[in-house]
Write a protein that holds these residues in place. Structure first.
Motif, short mmCIF file in Angstrom:
data_model
loop_
_atom_site.label_atom_id
_atom_site.label_comp_id
_atom_site.label_asym_id
_atom_site.label_seq_id
_atom_site.Cartn_x
_atom_site.Cartn_y
_atom_site.Cartn_z
N GLU A 161 0.82 -1.20 0.00
CA GLU A 161 0.00 0.00 0.00
C GLU A 161 0.86 1.26 0.00
N SER A 195 0.98 4.04 -2.90
CA SER A 195 0.69 5.43 -2.57
C SER A 195 1.75 6.35 -3.16
N VAL A 248 -6.06 2.37 -5.02
CA VAL A 248 -6.05 0.99 -4.51
C VAL A 248 -7.48 0.49 -4.30
N CYS A 294 -9.46 -3.11 -2.91
CA CYS A 294 -9.11 -4.28 -2.11
C CYS A 294 -10.16 -5.39 -2.20
N LEU A 313 -7.11 -2.34 4.44
CA LEU A 313 -7.55 -0.96 4.26
C LEU A 313 -8.52 -0.57 5.35
#
Length: 452
Positions: A190, A194, A200, A202, A417
């Motif tokens: 992640e 970023s 992103v 998930c 997340l």
């Protein structure tokens, strides 16, 4: 001395005096940079945002400037592995958290590194890898997958698999590109996405089997999807992606022109089933970056020798990023890595036998302690449900486990997340000698009590 020369001399003196004065001012106002006051618990580091309030240094009573970080990294704190290991050291806890062996790698590889240093292999290696290591990686890849690849155009040597991941993300992902992850995921995924500016998405893998919800995955892959980032055998759960799951991923990628980043650092630690490299499936090599490293297979995690295997059109982007991340990887360690990759098959057979025994000790012990233990078919990790011991979440449980029991585990909520999805789970590592594993189990038997 003419007027021009005199004026020049005066100007030089004035500049020198100005430099000295400014240096003295900087020196007199200098105070050591100190780290921000640490939070009182792990939870405040993993959950809360970092304060930007100026900090008072008690010894100097001078106001320190607030810590600074780019917005793309604001949400990321010190890695959970570092946090837990530091807390474990403070309390004298047995570390079953961080995934590094407490025993050394094979002598024949270490001796190869020593010999390489003595032989003068100590200057920069070729940026994308020493020729002999690129060839060894290609040979090993052929043995594992049946695929013949060009070591000069399709292998890039990196500083561990973590850099291979970073080079692949930064070299092939544009800001706004959509990348699908499977949660729980290794935390660098992640953070690196970023940095690349990716969007992103998930898909959550749930216990007990952590199977891929294929209907959810099919719905998630769209024309906006640029890549899928996967890890098999899977850290932290120990799950291995089945052929059916891999074929479903492959079908979706081919249909939607999606590339795959496949982290396979635990490929030699497969127990109940054989590891399958997704690049070996029909139509997948040309759209797959396969990433691996030396550390896990040969118990040499500190050497940081990794690589990425990809077709030339993807390798180009990886190498462009790699050139400006680390440029090149340790030369003598690359020479030793050749010796490692040329190890006989008997080495891998013995490796799996040894880790299977360690796994059995830990799994049996955790069940006796009272955990619900989920299957681990690969890696050297086991995930358990801690809730029988009455704690509200994984962070609270792991803090108690370190401070009151003397054992380190990793809370898994940081690998989602949505942290709520992992708050019931913690991860233990069995890449330790048998005495260490048995001592940790004994501590937990003595001090942990089920309440439900």
């Amino acid at each position: 001395m003419n007027l021009d020369t005199q004026q020049h001399s005066v100007n030089v003196m004035l500049r020198q005096l100005s430099f000295i004065r400014s240096s003295l001012i900087r020196f007199s106002s200098y105070s050591p940079r100190t780290s921000p006051i640490p939070p009182t618990s792990i939870r405040s580091q993993t959950r809360a945002t970092m304060s930007t309030t100026p900090i008072q240094n008690e010894s100097t009573q001078q106001t320190q400037r607030p810590v600074q970080v780019a917005q793309r990294l604001e949400k990321f704190k010190t890695t959970i592995f570092t946090q837990m290991s530091i807390l474990g050291n403070k309390h004298g806890a047995i570390n079953l958290g961080q995934g590094f062996p407490n025993f050394d790698g094979p002598d024949f590889i270490k001796e190869a590194a020593i010999q390489a240093i003595k032989d003068g292999k100590n200057q920069y290696a070729r940026a994308f890898g020493a020729p002999e290591l690129n060839s060894a990686v290609a040979s090993r890849f052929h043995q594992d997958t049946g695929l013949v690849i060009d070591p000069e155009r399709e292998v890039t040597v990196t500083c561990g698999c973590t850099e291979a991941i970073a080079a692949a993300m930064l070299g092939l992902i544009n800001p706004g590109d959509e990348v699908i992850l499977f949660a729980p995921f290794y935390d660098s995924y992640e953070a690196t996405l970023s940095m690349a500016g990716a969007k992103v998405k998930c898909i959550t893998l749930r216990p007990p089997g952590f199977d891929i919800p294929l209907d959810e995955l099919k719905a998630a892959v769209t024309s906006e999807t640029r890549a899928i980032l996967m890890n098999t055998p899977h850290n932290p759960t120990g799950k291995m992606f089945t052929r059916e799951e891999l074929e479903a991923i492959a079908s979706l990628c081919i249909e939607n022109d999606v590339i795959v980043f496949s982290d396979e650092v635990y490929d030699k630690l497969d127990f109940e089933m054989d590891h399958i490299c997704i690049a070996s499936l029909p139509g997948m090599y040309e759209r797959t970056v396969t990433m691996n490293s030396l550390g896990k297979t040969f118990s040499l995690t500190g050497w940081k020798i990794g690589w990425a295997v990809a077709p030339p059109h993807l390798t180009w982007g990886i190498r462009q990023a790699h050139s400006y991340l680390t440029f090149a990887t340790s030369t003598p360690m690359q020479a030793a890595a050749v010796a490692a990759l040329e190890a006989p098959e008997s080495y891998y057979t013995e490796l799996k036998r040894d880790y299977s025994e360690k796994k059995e000790i830990l799994v049996k012990g955790l069940k006796e302690v009272g955990f619900e233990v989920f299957p681990s078919n690969g890696t050297y990790f086991v995930v358990v449900d801690h809730t029988p011991f009455g704690f509200g979440d994984d962070v609270a449980f792991c803090e108690y486990l370190i401070k009151e029991v003397g054992v380190v585990a990793i809370p898994t909520s940081v690998f989602y997340l949505n942290p709520e999805e992992g708050k019931n789970l913690v991860r233990f590592a069995f890449c330790k000698d048998e005495e260490t594993l048995r001592s940790a189990i004994e501590r937990m038997k003595q001090k942990l009590k089920r309440v439900v």
